[in-house]
Design an enzyme around this catalytic site. Structure first.
Site, PDB file in Angstrom:
ATOM      1  N   SER A  64       3.612   4.475  -1.365  1.00  0.00           N
ATOM      2  CA  SER A  64       4.796   3.751  -1.670  1.00  0.00           C
ATOM      3  C   SER A  64       4.482   2.632  -2.987  1.00  0.00           C
ATOM      4  O   SER A  64       5.722   1.998  -3.229  1.00  0.00           O
ATOM      5  CB  SER A  64       5.654   2.841  -0.640  1.00  0.00           C
ATOM      6  OG  SER A  64       6.140   4.243   0.140  1.00  0.00           O
ATOM      7  N   LYS A  67       6.315   2.946  -5.949  1.00  0.00           N
ATOM      8  CA  LYS A  67       7.862   2.813  -6.234  1.00  0.00           C
ATOM      9  C   LYS A  67       8.020   1.478  -7.161  1.00  0.00           C
ATOM     10  O   LYS A  67       8.902   1.968  -7.908  1.00  0.00           O
ATOM     11  CB  LYS A  67       8.328   2.618  -4.696  1.00  0.00           C
ATOM     12  CG  LYS A  67       8.434   3.801  -3.958  1.00  0.00           C
ATOM     13  CD  LYS A  67       8.745   3.477  -2.587  1.00  0.00           C
ATOM     14  CE  LYS A  67       8.797   4.578  -1.606  1.00  0.00           C
ATOM     15  NZ  LYS A  67       8.859   3.942  -0.114  1.00  0.00           N
ATOM     16  N   TYR A 189       8.593  12.589  -6.992  1.00  0.00           N
ATOM     17  CA  TYR A 189       8.113  11.501  -6.182  1.00  0.00           C
ATOM     18  C   TYR A 189       7.018  11.762  -5.211  1.00  0.00           C
ATOM     19  O   TYR A 189       6.067  10.766  -5.299  1.00  0.00           O
ATOM     20  CB  TYR A 189       9.677  11.268  -5.296  1.00  0.00           C
ATOM     21  CG  TYR A 189       9.395  10.321  -3.997  1.00  0.00           C
ATOM     22  CD1 TYR A 189       9.333   8.934  -4.211  1.00  0.00           C
ATOM     23  CD2 TYR A 189       9.206  11.065  -2.722  1.00  0.00           C
ATOM     24  CE1 TYR A 189       8.977   8.192  -3.007  1.00  0.00           C
ATOM     25  CE2 TYR A 189       8.921  10.043  -1.568  1.00  0.00           C
ATOM     26  CZ  TYR A 189       8.704   8.552  -1.859  1.00  0.00           C
ATOM     27  OH  TYR A 189       8.456   7.861  -0.791  1.00  0.00           O
ATOM     28  N   TYR A 241       9.450  -3.538   3.517  1.00  0.00           N
ATOM     29  CA  TYR A 241      10.543  -2.864   4.267  1.00  0.00           C
ATOM     30  C   TYR A 241      11.102  -3.838   5.531  1.00  0.00           C
ATOM     31  O   TYR A 241      11.388  -5.004   4.906  1.00  0.00           O
ATOM     32  CB  TYR A 241       9.911  -1.727   4.994  1.00  0.00           C
ATOM     33  CG  TYR A 241       9.025  -0.642   4.036  1.00  0.00           C
ATOM     34  CD1 TYR A 241       9.745  -0.083   3.045  1.00  0.00           C
ATOM     35  CD2 TYR A 241       7.749  -0.730   4.204  1.00  0.00           C
ATOM     36  CE1 TYR A 241       8.999   0.671   2.295  1.00  0.00           C
ATOM     37  CE2 TYR A 241       7.018   0.077   3.414  1.00  0.00           C
ATOM     38  CZ  TYR A 241       7.631   0.924   2.387  1.00  0.00           C
ATOM     39  OH  TYR A 241       7.081   1.675   1.656  1.00  0.00           O
ATOM     40  N   VAL A 259       1.662   3.805   2.644  1.00  0.00           N
ATOM     41  CA  VAL A 259       1.074   4.385   4.065  1.00  0.00           C
ATOM     42  C   VAL A 259      -0.185   4.805   3.521  1.00  0.00           C
ATOM     43  O   VAL A 259      -0.984   4.981   4.664  1.00  0.00           O
ATOM     44  CB  VAL A 259       1.997   5.415   4.556  1.00  0.00           C
ATOM     45  CG1 VAL A 259       3.181   4.981   4.999  1.00  0.00           C
ATOM     46  CG2 VAL A 259       2.129   6.544   3.501  1.00  0.00           C
TER      47      VAL A 259
END
Ligand code: GLN
Length: 607
Positions: A64, A67, A189, A241, A259
């Site tokens: 992530s 992103k 992605y 998050y 992760v």
């Protein structure tokens, strides 16, 4: 000496290595192959120095953390408004894989949760999914500063099992957020998440964001500056998050976790941090990564809301034209004027990056000094940049002071476009623009001329030999004889009249008209201008003392006309009229004493 930063990071690494809680991510089967004990920390400064400890060269998949960088790419490719129409910027406070879509528009809440990131991957430039992938890969590579590759087995592992993300992509298609083929964007992605990095790479990516979008080592721009704050904003509010609020409270740096076990943290304008340790807490954030960031933030006071402003730092030394007069030899009238008035010329050395708070301080100091000032020289040598808003304020101050007949000029900007551009942009029609000088000497000379009320035409006025201070005390009849043995010579603008190291040929020069510069060579190959001379002044007179080589170079700054006297002729004449030689030597000694006094003054002003 061992760097105390390195020692600190090693201690931090050692302390946190005992922390063994958390689990490897297992929902992507391939990620379970990581060694749970891997642990690396890297901190990169904005001038490109990397402090690394532990497993800082161990590669892992970025997950992530990709992103924010793909979001950055979409902003650069499509612009803010279009991207905002597809993906929001509200923290959802939900888990990374939550399906948090705006109930009205179907737009994902933010680009840091999976839904927003899959939509973002569909937004980057490219006519085909392959072209879009090339764009993503090359953009991320610019952030890192090297070519990146994908871990194919992690990619396949996620692609084969990522049913939830597949469902999210179809939802985005359903709401018209993804225009094209949703499965192709999803594969891009997955691929972006499988890019291989080490924690050093992460720290460089973070440092590039901290550095306004420019990689600190390659110097390549990865992102237009205007988008940097947008990327950092979503990292600050959504990067961790459902832990984002506590993270901002405890650590206080825009950050992003993945992760794979990586975390980046950005301290804008200061440095970038990359950490890797694959054991995750229940929210999917690296346990040791969080711990390390908390301690770093606490130990080095890195919280973004704990930055103490010091506007006074923008202003260094303030001194006057009396402390550091120009190196030109002023005529008597000008010397009297400068003795009385030179303190009204103020030098201000500006420092660092000039933002609004620093410039407000500088302007306030100029306002205070204005009643006793005739001109301000802003020495930009130590300035590392200036914001557009700060340049605008400085320019308004320059015009305001100009209206009170106080000049504001710049020196030593050199050819640094990042300073020139904001300053030029701040000028507008009706304004003649800002005046900028190569060095402080030229700047103060201009201010002295302004103080004295002279212009170039006065300086070009011819002058006679008898007026030269070198002949003070020589009787008129003897002067006629001296004039009879002088020759006249012209030099075109820009030509060297004397060159350092050249053998002395016994010629002494008197300037009739025009201006010359005296230059001494510097070690770096350049020249330092030590004086400028005009009509009525002389150079090369040291040859009278029996010097064998010229100690400085003399260049014609304009077309120059000189009267030239040779020492051999002077000696011949002095045989019958010894008074001539005595007067010359006495005047020379006085002149040198003056120069020495001035040099001492300069050194004192510099100290
Ligand atoms: N590729 C992972 C996923 O989509 C990334 C998640 C993460 O790093 N938090 O589930």
């Amino acid at each position: 000496m061992r760097s105390p930063i390195q020692t600190y990071l090693e201690d931090l690494h050692r302390r946190i290595s005992n922390q063994n809680s958390g689990e490897l991510a297992s929902y992507i089967p391939e990620l379970t192959k990581a060694n749970p004990d891997w642990f690396g920390i890297c901190l990169v400064t904005l001038d490109g120095v990397a402090y690394s400890v532990g497993d800082s060269a161990q590669t892992f998949t970025i997950q992530s953390i990709s992103k924010p960088f793909v979001y950055a790419t979409a902003l650069a490719d499509q612009g803010r408004d279009f991207v905002l129409s597809k993906v929001g910027v509200e923290p959802s406070g939900d888990a990374f894989n939550s399906i948090s879509l705006d109930p009205q528009t179907g737009a994902p809440f933010n680009p840091m949760i999976n839904a927003g990131a899959i939509a973002t991957a569909s937004l980057v430039a490219g006519d085909t999914p392959e072209a879009q992938w090339q764009r993503i890969e090359s953009s991320m590579s610019t952030f890192v500063g090297r070519d990146l590759s994908v871990d194919e087995s992690v990619y396949r592992s996620e692609s084969e099992t990522g049913f939830r993300n597949r469902a999210i992509a179809w939802m985005l298609k359903n709401f018209g957020i993804i225009d094209g083929e949703p499965m192709a964007s999803l594969e891009n992605y997955f691929r972006q998440c499988s890019v291989l990095v080490d924690c050093r790479d992460l720290a460089f990516m973070a440092a590039t964001l901290a550095n306004g979008g420019v990689h600190p080592v390659t110097g390549k721009r990865a992102l237009p500056t205007e988008h940097v704050e947008r990327v950092l904003s979503v990292m600050a509010t959504c990067g961790m998050y459902d832990y984002a609020g506590s993270w901002l409270y405890e650590v206080g740096m825009p950050a992003k976790s993945g992760v794979g076990g990586g975390i980046i943290a950005v301290l804008p304008g200061r440095f970038g941090i990359g950490i890797f340790s694959p054991r995750l807490d229940e929210k999917g954030n690296s346990v040791r990564g969080i711990e390390a960031c908390q301690q770093l933030s606490h130990d080095f006071s890195l919280h973004v809301f704990n930055q103490v402003g010091q506007p006074g730092m923008a202003l260094g030394r303030v001194y006057s034209g009396a402390d550091a007069p120009s190196r030109r030899e002023p005529g008597t009238a000008m010397r009297d004027c400068l003795n009385a008035q030179a303190h009204r010329i103020k030098f201000l050395s500006l420092h660092g990056f000039l933002a609004v708070d620093g410039v407000e301080y500088i302007i306030r100091q100029m306002q205070k000094m204005a009643p006793e000032s005739h001109s301000f020289i802003l020495d930009m040598h130590q300035v590392t940049g200036i914001s557009e808003s700060a340049a605008r304020l400085l320019n308004q101050a320059r015009q305001g002071l100009g209206a009170e007949d106080i000049a504001v000029v710049f020196s030593r900007i050199h050819d640094r476009q990042f300073i020139i551009d904001p300053l030029s942009k701040a000028t507008h029609s009706g304004d003649h623009g800002f005046l900028s000088f190569e060095d402080n000497d030229l700047a103060v000379e201009w201010c002295e001329n302004r103080l004295f009320g002279i212009d170039a035409s006065t300086l070009a006025a011819p002058s006679s030999l008898a007026e030269s201070p070198l002949f003070a005390g020589v009787p008129e009849a003897l002067m006629r004889q001296v004039e009879a043995i002088t020759k006249s010579q012209s030099f075109a603008m820009g030509v060297p009249i004397l060159v350092t190291g050249q053998a002395c040929d016994g010629r002494i020069f008197f300037i009739e008209s025009g201006q010359v510069s005296i230059l001494v060579p510097l070690q770096n190959g350049g020249h330092q201008r030590i004086a400028s001379l005009g009509p009525g002044m002389n150079f090369g007179e040291m040859t009278l003392l029996g010097q064998t080589t010229r100690s400085a170079s003399v260049y014609a700054d304009s077309d120059v006309k000189c009267l030239i006297l040779s020492t051999a002729d002077v000696d011949q004449l002095s045989d019958q009229a010894p008074l001539l030689k005595i007067a010359l030597l006495e005047n020379l000694a006085k002149d040198m004493a003056n120069k020495l006094r001035r040099a001492t003054q300069w050194i004192a002003a510099l100290a």
